[in-house]
Structure formats: structure tokens, C-alpha cells
Design a protein around this motif. Structure first.
Motif, PDB file in Angstrom:
ATOM      1  N   GLN A 151       0.833  -1.206   0.000  1.00  0.00           N
ATOM      2  CA  GLN A 151       0.000   0.000   0.000  1.00  0.00           C
ATOM      3  C   GLN A 151       0.869   1.259   0.000  1.00  0.00           C
ATOM      4  O   GLN A 151       0.565   2.239  -0.681  1.00  0.00           O
ATOM      5  CB  GLN A 151      -0.937  -0.008   1.214  1.00  0.00           C
ATOM      6  CG  GLN A 151      -2.038  -1.035   1.098  1.00  0.00           C
ATOM      7  CD  GLN A 151      -2.843  -1.192   2.382  1.00  0.00           C
ATOM      8  OE1 GLN A 151      -2.525  -0.593   3.406  1.00  0.00           O
ATOM      9  NE2 GLN A 151      -3.895  -2.014   2.303  1.00  0.00           N
ATOM     10  N   LYS A 152       1.975   1.245   0.746  1.00  0.00           N
ATOM     11  CA  LYS A 152       2.892   2.398   0.759  1.00  0.00           C
ATOM     12  C   LYS A 152       3.481   2.631  -0.637  1.00  0.00           C
ATOM     13  O   LYS A 152       3.621   3.768  -1.084  1.00  0.00           O
ATOM     14  CB  LYS A 152       4.011   2.189   1.775  1.00  0.00           C
ATOM     15  CG  LYS A 152       3.584   2.404   3.191  1.00  0.00           C
ATOM     16  CD  LYS A 152       4.769   2.269   4.132  1.00  0.00           C
ATOM     17  CE  LYS A 152       4.365   2.474   5.568  1.00  0.00           C
ATOM     18  NZ  LYS A 152       5.495   2.348   6.478  1.00  0.00           N
ATOM     19  N   HIS A 153       3.826   1.536  -1.325  1.00  0.00           N
ATOM     20  CA  HIS A 153       4.365   1.675  -2.690  1.00  0.00           C
ATOM     21  C   HIS A 153       3.300   2.210  -3.645  1.00  0.00           C
ATOM     22  O   HIS A 153       3.618   2.992  -4.547  1.00  0.00           O
ATOM     23  CB  HIS A 153       4.893   0.331  -3.191  1.00  0.00           C
ATOM     24  CG  HIS A 153       6.275  -0.003  -2.687  1.00  0.00           C
ATOM     25  ND1 HIS A 153       7.168   0.911  -2.241  1.00  0.00           N
ATOM     26  CD2 HIS A 153       6.912  -1.208  -2.583  1.00  0.00           C
ATOM     27  CE1 HIS A 153       8.286   0.330  -1.860  1.00  0.00           C
ATOM     28  NE2 HIS A 153       8.154  -0.983  -2.055  1.00  0.00           N
ATOM     29  N   VAL A 161       0.950   4.308  -2.912  1.00  0.00           N
ATOM     30  CA  VAL A 161       0.848   5.739  -2.666  1.00  0.00           C
ATOM     31  C   VAL A 161       2.089   6.453  -3.208  1.00  0.00           C
ATOM     32  O   VAL A 161       1.987   7.506  -3.854  1.00  0.00           O
ATOM     33  CB  VAL A 161       0.673   6.017  -1.155  1.00  0.00           C
ATOM     34  CG1 VAL A 161       0.763   7.511  -0.851  1.00  0.00           C
ATOM     35  CG2 VAL A 161      -0.649   5.459  -0.664  1.00  0.00           C
ATOM     36  N   LYS A 162       3.243   5.888  -2.981  1.00  0.00           N
ATOM     37  CA  LYS A 162       4.505   6.518  -3.394  1.00  0.00           C
ATOM     38  C   LYS A 162       4.618   6.620  -4.915  1.00  0.00           C
ATOM     39  O   LYS A 162       5.099   7.618  -5.449  1.00  0.00           O
ATOM     40  CB  LYS A 162       5.690   5.706  -2.824  1.00  0.00           C
ATOM     41  CG  LYS A 162       7.025   6.358  -3.011  1.00  0.00           C
ATOM     42  CD  LYS A 162       8.092   5.589  -2.276  1.00  0.00           C
ATOM     43  CE  LYS A 162       9.444   6.265  -2.379  1.00  0.00           C
ATOM     44  NZ  LYS A 162      10.466   5.547  -1.649  1.00  0.00           N
ATOM     45  N   TYR A 163       4.229   5.576  -5.612  1.00  0.00           N
ATOM     46  CA  TYR A 163       4.352   5.553  -7.069  1.00  0.00           C
ATOM     47  C   TYR A 163       2.977   5.677  -7.739  1.00  0.00           C
ATOM     48  O   TYR A 163       2.715   5.083  -8.778  1.00  0.00           O
ATOM     49  CB  TYR A 163       5.047   4.261  -7.510  1.00  0.00           C
ATOM     50  CG  TYR A 163       6.418   4.093  -6.886  1.00  0.00           C
ATOM     51  CD1 TYR A 163       7.464   4.928  -7.252  1.00  0.00           C
ATOM     52  CD2 TYR A 163       6.650   3.114  -5.935  1.00  0.00           C
ATOM     53  CE1 TYR A 163       8.714   4.789  -6.672  1.00  0.00           C
ATOM     54  CE2 TYR A 163       7.885   2.957  -5.362  1.00  0.00           C
ATOM     55  CZ  TYR A 163       8.920   3.798  -5.729  1.00  0.00           C
ATOM     56  OH  TYR A 163      10.151   3.660  -5.163  1.00  0.00           O
ATOM     57  N   ALA A 164       2.116   6.494  -7.172  1.00  0.00           N
ATOM     58  CA  ALA A 164       0.744   6.651  -7.678  1.00  0.00           C
ATOM     59  C   ALA A 164       0.724   7.160  -9.108  1.00  0.00           C
ATOM     60  O   ALA A 164      -0.117   6.732  -9.916  1.00  0.00           O
ATOM     61  CB  ALA A 164      -0.041   7.588  -6.761  1.00  0.00           C
ATOM     62  N   ASP A 165       1.669   8.044  -9.476  1.00  0.00           N
ATOM     63  CA  ASP A 165       1.699   8.584 -10.841  1.00  0.00           C
ATOM     64  C   ASP A 165       1.977   7.496 -11.865  1.00  0.00           C
ATOM     65  O   ASP A 165       1.337   7.441 -12.926  1.00  0.00           O
ATOM     66  CB  ASP A 165       2.765   9.678 -10.958  1.00  0.00           C
ATOM     67  CG  ASP A 165       2.422  10.904 -10.123  1.00  0.00           C
ATOM     68  OD1 ASP A 165       1.219  11.087  -9.823  1.00  0.00           O
ATOM     69  OD2 ASP A 165       3.351  11.659  -9.770  1.00  0.00           O
ATOM     70  N   LYS A 187      10.322  -1.752  -8.551  1.00  0.00           N
ATOM     71  CA  LYS A 187      10.589  -0.741  -7.519  1.00  0.00           C
ATOM     72  C   LYS A 187      11.064  -1.391  -6.219  1.00  0.00           C
ATOM     73  O   LYS A 187      11.916  -0.860  -5.534  1.00  0.00           O
ATOM     74  CB  LYS A 187       9.333   0.109  -7.243  1.00  0.00           C
ATOM     75  CG  LYS A 187       8.835   0.894  -8.419  1.00  0.00           C
ATOM     76  CD  LYS A 187       9.871   1.909  -8.840  1.00  0.00           C
ATOM     77  CE  LYS A 187       9.335   2.713 -10.039  1.00  0.00           C
ATOM     78  NZ  LYS A 187      10.297   3.685 -10.504  1.00  0.00           N
ATOM     79  N   GLN A 212      14.736  -0.823  -3.996  1.00  0.00           N
ATOM     80  CA  GLN A 212      14.800  -0.442  -2.588  1.00  0.00           C
ATOM     81  C   GLN A 212      14.563  -1.686  -1.746  1.00  0.00           C
ATOM     82  O   GLN A 212      13.526  -2.316  -1.884  1.00  0.00           O
ATOM     83  CB  GLN A 212      13.723   0.583  -2.258  1.00  0.00           C
ATOM     84  CG  GLN A 212      13.858   1.855  -3.046  1.00  0.00           C
ATOM     85  CD  GLN A 212      12.694   2.796  -2.744  1.00  0.00           C
ATOM     86  OE1 GLN A 212      11.729   2.394  -2.127  1.00  0.00           O
ATOM     87  NE2 GLN A 212      12.815   4.017  -3.198  1.00  0.00           N
TER      88      GLN A 212
END
Length: 181
Positions: free
Chosen positions: A19-21, A23-27, A54, A58
């Protein structure tokens, strides 16, 4: 399409990490996943590929209670080892101090032994001198005794001459003028 929870299990991470990914890579992921209310979030194959790439870039740290416990145990062990290291260093310093004292004591003993050897040599020389003096004294004593015997013999001879002189009859001159002693 794959459910978010299934994708997280497949990748070996938590749902929250995915879920964090998102949000982070939403574009980049725009339109590649869907939220379907209570059924959860569904990811397309393209979204899964992007998320995998991704996540490879990381590292994702998975929190595990056993790792934290192991880390605490290692920290405690490290503290214990540091204490032991300090004790060993203290012991080494004390041993070095004792070694220095022993070296100094050995040097002092060596000097005393050398001094004793010198004194023993002096004593040996003095004994030789005393023996030489004793032998000279013995020789001198013997010479003195010989001389004393010789003088005693001369004295005895002179006594006998005197006695014989006293026993001899007086001459006329001696009667008139007296005897000369």
C-alpha cells in the motif's frame, strides 16, 4: 488481475508495504489497479511488474520480533564482551607492570651477583695475600728462632768463657790493679 494480499504474500512482504508503494508511485501506477470496496484492492499484471521493479531497487525491511530480540541479545552480549575486554586489558596492564618490576628485580639481582663475584674475587685475592703473608711470617719466625738459637748458643758460650775466666787464677797484675770486666 491479482488481489493485493496475494501479491504481498507472493513477494514476501506485508500488505502495508505494498500500500505504501501504491501511494509513493501513484503517478506511474495510475489506472493499473482498482479498489473494489470490501473486496480489497486488485492489481493488474503491469502494476505487479512495476511494483516488483521498484521493490528490487529499494530493499524492503520486514520487521520481525525474533530479529529484534536477537539484536537485543547481541547488544547485551556485545556489552558483556566489552566488559570482559576491559577486564582483560586491565589484567594485561597489571601483568605488564609486574613484568617491569620483575625485569628491574632481575637486573638488580644480576648487579648483586656481579658485585658478589667481585667481592668473592677480592676475598680470594685477600686469602692468597694472607697465605703469602703467613708463609713469609713463618719463614721470618723460623729465621728469628734460628737466630735466637744461634744467639743463645753464643750467650752460653760467652757464659762458659766468663765462668772459665772467673775460675782461672789471678795474675800478679790483676791482683794489684784488679780484674777488668
Amino acid at each position: 488481475m491479482i488481489k493485493l494480499q496475494d501479491f504481498a504474500k507472493e513477494c514476501g512482504v506485508t500488505d502495508r508495504a505494498i500500500q505504501k508503494h501504491l501511494v509513493k508511485y501513484a503517478d506511474e501506477l495510475n489506472g493499473l489497479y482498482e479498489r473494489k470496496g470490501p473486496n480489497g484492492t486488485w492489481l493488474s499484471d503491469a502494476a505487479c511488474d512495476i511494483l516488483r521493479s521498484k521493490m528490487k531497487q529499494q530493499p524492503i525491511v520486514v520487521s520481525d520480533g525474533s530479529l529484534a530480540r536477537q539484536a537485543e541479545e547481541l547488544k547485551a552480549e556485545n556489552v558483556q564482551l566489552l566488559k570482559e575486554l576491559h577486564n582483560v586489558q586491565t589484567d594485561i596492564i597489571e601483568l605488564q607492570r609486574q613484568n617491569t618490576k620483575l625485569i628491574a628485580e632481575n637486573a638488580r639481582i644480576s648487579l648483586l651477583e656481579a658485585d658478589n663475584e667481585a667481592k668473592a674475587q677480592q676475598l680470594t685475592d685477600a686469602e692468597k695475600s694472607a697465605q703469602s703473608a703467613n708463609s713469609k711470617l713463618s719463614e721470618a719466625t723460623k729465621a728469628f728462632e734460628d737466630k735466637e738459637q744461634q744467639l743463645q748458643a753464643e750467650i752460653e758460650q760467652l757464659r762458659q768463657q766468663l765462668e772459665s775466666e772467673k775460675q782461672r787464677p789471678l795474675t800478679l797484675r790483676e791482683r794489684f790493679f784488679g780484674r777488668k770486666n
